[in-house]
Design a protein around this motif. Sequence first.
Motif, PDB file in Angstrom:
ATOM      1  N   VAL A  85       1.320  -1.085   0.069  1.00  0.00           N
ATOM      2  CA  VAL A  85      -0.380  -0.212  -0.124  1.00  0.00           C
ATOM      3  C   VAL A  85       1.069   1.483  -0.408  1.00  0.00           C
ATOM      4  N   VAL A  86       0.895   2.242  -0.948  1.00  0.00           N
ATOM      5  CA  VAL A  86       1.538   3.306  -0.837  1.00  0.00           C
ATOM      6  C   VAL A  86       0.560   4.562  -0.891  1.00  0.00           C
ATOM      7  N   ILE A  87       0.754   5.686   0.390  1.00  0.00           N
ATOM      8  CA  ILE A  87      -0.123   6.518   1.004  1.00  0.00           C
ATOM      9  C   ILE A  87       0.183   8.027   0.622  1.00  0.00           C
ATOM     10  N   ASN A  88       0.149   8.801  -0.759  1.00  0.00           N
ATOM     11  CA  ASN A  88       0.929   9.820  -1.044  1.00  0.00           C
ATOM     12  C   ASN A  88       0.558  10.824  -0.549  1.00  0.00           C
ATOM     13  N   VAL A  89       1.000  11.689  -0.206  1.00  0.00           N
ATOM     14  CA  VAL A  89       0.275  12.817   0.774  1.00  0.00           C
ATOM     15  C   VAL A  89       1.081  14.648   0.403  1.00  0.00           C
ATOM     16  N   ASP A  90      -0.068  14.811   0.304  1.00  0.00           N
ATOM     17  CA  ASP A  90       0.595  16.664  -0.771  1.00  0.00           C
ATOM     18  C   ASP A  90       0.677  17.863   0.846  1.00  0.00           C
ATOM     19  N   TYR A  91       2.066  17.472   1.057  1.00  0.00           N
ATOM     20  CA  TYR A  91       2.538  18.340   2.443  1.00  0.00           C
ATOM     21  C   TYR A  91       3.599  19.684   1.625  1.00  0.00           C
ATOM     22  N   ASN A  92       2.995  20.820   2.379  1.00  0.00           N
ATOM     23  CA  ASN A  92       3.105  21.946   2.020  1.00  0.00           C
ATOM     24  C   ASN A  92       3.773  22.844   2.808  1.00  0.00           C
ATOM     25  N   ARG A  93       4.241  22.545   3.847  1.00  0.00           N
ATOM     26  CA  ARG A  93       4.856  23.608   4.059  1.00  0.00           C
ATOM     27  C   ARG A  93       6.040  24.071   3.779  1.00  0.00           C
ATOM     28  N   PRO A  94       5.997  25.636   3.487  1.00  0.00           N
ATOM     29  CA  PRO A  94       7.099  26.080   3.140  1.00  0.00           C
ATOM     30  C   PRO A  94       8.726  25.446   4.465  1.00  0.00           C
ATOM     31  N   VAL A  95       9.434  26.032   3.498  1.00  0.00           N
ATOM     32  CA  VAL A  95      11.002  25.435   4.185  1.00  0.00           C
ATOM     33  C   VAL A  95      11.981  26.268   3.882  1.00  0.00           C
ATOM     34  N   ALA A  96      12.387  26.882   2.876  1.00  0.00           N
ATOM     35  CA  ALA A  96      13.143  28.203   2.327  1.00  0.00           C
ATOM     36  C   ALA A  96      12.979  28.836   1.189  1.00  0.00           C
ATOM     37  N   ALA A  97      12.896  29.692   0.668  1.00  0.00           N
ATOM     38  CA  ALA A  97      12.304  30.215  -0.824  1.00  0.00           C
ATOM     39  C   ALA A  97      14.266  30.469  -1.934  1.00  0.00           C
ATOM     40  N   LEU A  98      14.077  30.960  -2.908  1.00  0.00           N
ATOM     41  CA  LEU A  98      14.832  31.177  -3.924  1.00  0.00           C
ATOM     42  C   LEU A  98      14.906  32.481  -4.379  1.00  0.00           C
ATOM     43  N   GLN A  99      15.458  33.152  -4.515  1.00  0.00           N
ATOM     44  CA  GLN A  99      15.331  34.929  -4.782  1.00  0.00           C
ATOM     45  C   GLN A  99      15.733  35.047  -6.690  1.00  0.00           C
ATOM     46  N   ILE A 100      14.729  34.532  -7.426  1.00  0.00           N
ATOM     47  CA  ILE A 100      15.403  34.289  -8.799  1.00  0.00           C
ATOM     48  C   ILE A 100      14.288  35.669  -9.679  1.00  0.00           C
ATOM     49  N   ASP A 101      15.266  36.673 -10.309  1.00  0.00           N
ATOM     50  CA  ASP A 101      15.368  38.208 -10.849  1.00  0.00           C
ATOM     51  C   ASP A 101      14.533  38.297 -10.033  1.00  0.00           C
ATOM     52  N   GLY A 102      14.969  39.034  -8.877  1.00  0.00           N
ATOM     53  CA  GLY A 102      14.298  39.694  -7.699  1.00  0.00           C
ATOM     54  C   GLY A 102      12.434  39.388  -7.773  1.00  0.00           C
ATOM     55  N   LYS A 103      12.369  38.236  -7.585  1.00  0.00           N
ATOM     56  CA  LYS A 103      10.951  37.431  -7.329  1.00  0.00           C
ATOM     57  C   LYS A 103      11.768  36.058  -6.352  1.00  0.00           C
ATOM     58  N   TYR A 104      10.490  35.936  -5.060  1.00  0.00           N
ATOM     59  CA  TYR A 104      10.639  34.696  -4.695  1.00  0.00           C
ATOM     60  C   TYR A 104      10.621  33.792  -5.125  1.00  0.00           C
ATOM     61  N   THR A 105      10.672  32.272  -4.970  1.00  0.00           N
ATOM     62  CA  THR A 105      10.100  30.769  -4.975  1.00  0.00           C
ATOM     63  C   THR A 105      10.293  30.439  -4.060  1.00  0.00           C
ATOM     64  N   ILE A 106       8.876  29.546  -3.736  1.00  0.00           N
ATOM     65  CA  ILE A 106       9.049  28.885  -2.439  1.00  0.00           C
ATOM     66  C   ILE A 106       9.248  27.608  -2.205  1.00  0.00           C
ATOM     67  N   PHE A 107       9.657  27.208  -1.257  1.00  0.00           N
ATOM     68  CA  PHE A 107       9.440  25.288  -1.779  1.00  0.00           C
ATOM     69  C   PHE A 107       9.433  25.122  -0.482  1.00  0.00           C
ATOM     70  N   ASN A 108       9.150  23.191  -0.611  1.00  0.00           N
ATOM     71  CA  ASN A 108       9.073  22.619   0.396  1.00  0.00           C
ATOM     72  C   ASN A 108       9.968  21.482   0.985  1.00  0.00           C
ATOM     73  N   ARG A 109      10.196  20.726   2.606  1.00  0.00           N
ATOM     74  CA  ARG A 109      11.231  20.330   2.432  1.00  0.00           C
ATOM     75  C   ARG A 109      11.430  18.978   1.405  1.00  0.00           C
ATOM     76  N   TYR A 110      10.401  18.902   0.797  1.00  0.00           N
ATOM     77  CA  TYR A 110      10.646  18.051  -0.346  1.00  0.00           C
ATOM     78  C   TYR A 110      11.044  18.167  -1.811  1.00  0.00           C
ATOM     79  N   PHE A 111      11.628  20.060  -1.578  1.00  0.00           N
ATOM     80  CA  PHE A 111      11.802  20.768  -2.861  1.00  0.00           C
ATOM     81  C   PHE A 111      10.727  20.484  -4.110  1.00  0.00           C
ATOM     82  N   TYR A 112       9.479  20.336  -3.504  1.00  0.00           N
ATOM     83  CA  TYR A 112       8.067  20.682  -4.431  1.00  0.00           C
ATOM     84  C   TYR A 112       8.274  22.216  -4.556  1.00  0.00           C
ATOM     85  N   ILE A 113       7.563  23.367  -5.457  1.00  0.00           N
ATOM     86  CA  ILE A 113       7.292  24.194  -5.553  1.00  0.00           C
ATOM     87  C   ILE A 113       6.029  24.510  -4.910  1.00  0.00           C
TER      88      ILE A 113
END
Length: 229
Positions: A85-113
Amino acid sequence: MIKDNFGKLILAVFLGLGLGLILSSSLFEVRRVEIEGYDDENLQMEKIIGSNIFRLEGIELLKEKIGEDPYVEGIEVSRNLPQRVVINVDYNRPVAALQIDGKYTIFNRYFYIIAEDKDQRRYQVPVLKNISYNFRRDRLVFPEEAELMISKLESLNPDLRHRLEEVDFSKGKIELVLSSGAEILIGSVQKLDEKLRVLNSFAEENPELLSRLEYLDLQAPARPVIKER
């Protein structure tokens, strides 16, 4: 007409017997449960392991427990016959951000945006500096050592995590920068767990010192160097 009804009865009997065999057969007893996208050592799997894969006793309680986390946005259960059995969880607690061309990209601990092209840092998470990266669909990919450090950010003392402003990867040495400007030099990822244990102990035992800290050098975790302002 009688023959048709008799035929349907026989079919129903065979279907019932077949279903009974499936639901009682050890061939379909769950032997392995995998949870993807979520970590919690306190999750109880005992009721699911050994249950019939079509019944999955305890699965609703497990989903309810995972769903108590406010950052969980969805849970999907899939059955890989006969016993996994596989349980897939959509987990979106932010962990860090990148600043790209002056704008922020936020991602979670699994590196999903979670969010991108934001003018402001909507979440109170540290910004990564001087780090190489690539995009893989909706996921960010970093160098292996950087990913190891990023994956450990949630293990930091809550007060320390709240103060953390930047994670700098200049010249292969990791440095944490607090909102006060204090610098915490981690260096390489060698003995990373030990370094973070020392850091967490320092933050827990000396919370008032965090405000006066100028720098903390943890490159040699057995001999940390501390300087106050």
